[in-house]
Design an enzyme around this catalytic site. Structure first.
Site, PDB file in Angstrom:
ATOM      1  N   LEU A 101     -21.659  50.573 -10.361  1.00 60.78           N
ATOM      2  CA  LEU A 101     -22.826  49.746 -10.587  1.00 60.78           C
ATOM      3  C   LEU A 101     -23.907  50.676 -11.123  1.00 60.78           C
ATOM      4  O   LEU A 101     -24.091  51.782 -10.609  1.00 60.78           O
ATOM      5  CB  LEU A 101     -23.308  49.077  -9.286  1.00 60.78           C
ATOM      6  N   ASP A 102     -24.617  50.232 -12.154  1.00 59.67           N
ATOM      7  CA  ASP A 102     -25.665  51.060 -12.734  1.00 59.67           C
ATOM      8  C   ASP A 102     -26.660  51.493 -11.661  1.00 59.67           C
ATOM      9  O   ASP A 102     -26.842  50.821 -10.641  1.00 59.67           O
ATOM     10  CB  ASP A 102     -26.414  50.298 -13.828  1.00 59.67           C
ATOM     11  N   TYR A 103     -27.327  52.585 -11.939  1.00 54.41           N
ATOM     12  CA  TYR A 103     -28.328  53.136 -11.017  1.00 54.41           C
ATOM     13  C   TYR A 103     -29.347  52.087 -10.596  1.00 54.41           C
ATOM     14  O   TYR A 103     -29.722  51.995  -9.421  1.00 54.41           O
ATOM     15  CB  TYR A 103     -29.024  54.314 -11.703  1.00 54.41           C
ATOM     16  N   THR A 105     -28.902  48.789 -10.636  1.00 50.18           N
ATOM     17  CA  THR A 105     -28.254  47.523 -10.284  1.00 50.18           C
ATOM     18  C   THR A 105     -27.905  47.560  -8.806  1.00 50.18           C
ATOM     19  O   THR A 105     -27.332  48.531  -8.317  1.00 50.18           O
ATOM     20  CB  THR A 105     -26.972  47.302 -11.105  1.00 50.18           C
TER      21      THR A 105
END
Length: 250
Positions: A101-103, A105
């Site tokens: 998961l993106d930083y 997100t």
């Protein structure tokens, strides 16, 4: 195997912690309360703690609600990362997050030491659905744009053409001057894919949260961010079915 040893080896706490739960009558084996820590059990036995069925196996499965501003990694010297939220007694279990998961997100992240399940959950072959709650700003979606997302399209935001697989967009509410919200269901996992899809249609994602993976769903609000817990038996079975694995193969 002793009950306390099986629970501890399954990452459910230290030996003293699980013994305390057993002595207080919180543990049931095959429907009966067991208060003897030395009681002999098998991994195939049905074991519950406080009424929740537990997966007592050497392969471990956890659900982590990742906060915004946390790196999906098991080690980083500069930024907060997933490993910072894993209890000390699990640090030696070779756990790792499934995908990324993106930083910036938040939301549902599976953490496991089951390499085959991890691979299949990430593989486009199995088309495991992932639902995101998207908060964004921009003009309302048109029916043509929603159809384009549903059909799949090509994107050229990196200097070359790249296929974006069909996805399902469901608008919750929209406003031309305030934040709007939508659900987006993906079955692939390209880097920054949600943000790139929205940017392609001139919409800016301001907050992103994954709320569902293969039918396992968490709360849409962020009150539980940072929490980590074992998957229930039902949740694990959902993942096994979604990836074509069988319990007997674990």
């Amino acid at each position: 195997m002793r009950l306390d040893r099986l629970l501890a080896n399954s990452g459910l706490g230290t030996r003293s912690t699980v013994r305390d739960k057993i002595s207080h009558g919180s543990v049931m084996v095959n429907g009966a309360v067991v208060k003897d820590s030395s009681f002999h059990v098998k991994e195939t036995d049905s074991i519950t703690i406080d009424g929740v069925e537990i997966n007592c196996q050497t392969k471990l499965y956890y659900l982590f609600d990742k906060p915004d501003g946390v790196l999906t990694a098991m080690e980083d010297k500069r930024l907060p990362c997933v490993a910072d939220y894993i209890p000390d007694e699990l640090k030696s279990k070779k756990l790792s997050p499934v995908g990324r998961l993106d930083y910036h997100t938040s939301g549902l992240l599976i953490i496991t030491n089951d390499g085959e399940l991890s691979h299949r959950l990430q593989s486009p072959k199995y088309e495991v659905p992932k639902i995101y709650l998207v908060t964004y700003r921009g003009l309302p979606w048109t029916s043509d744009e929603i159809t384009t997302v549903a059909s799949g399209f090509q994107i050229r935001d990196k200097g070359y053409s790249e296929d974006i697989a069909p996805a399902e967009l469901k608008v919750i509410d929209e406003s031309s001057d305030e934040f709007s919200h939508a659900y987006l269901t993906l079955r692939e996992g390209k880097t920054h894919e949600v943000r790139r899809i929205f940017a392609h249609f001139n919409k800016e994602v301001v907050e992103l949260r994954r709320i569902d993976l293969a039918g396992i769903r968490i709360s849409e609000d962020t009150d539980s961010c940072g929490a980590i817990r074992p998957l229930t038996a039902d949740e694990l079975n959902i993942l096994l079915e979604a990836t074509g694995l069988k319990q007997s193969s674990l």
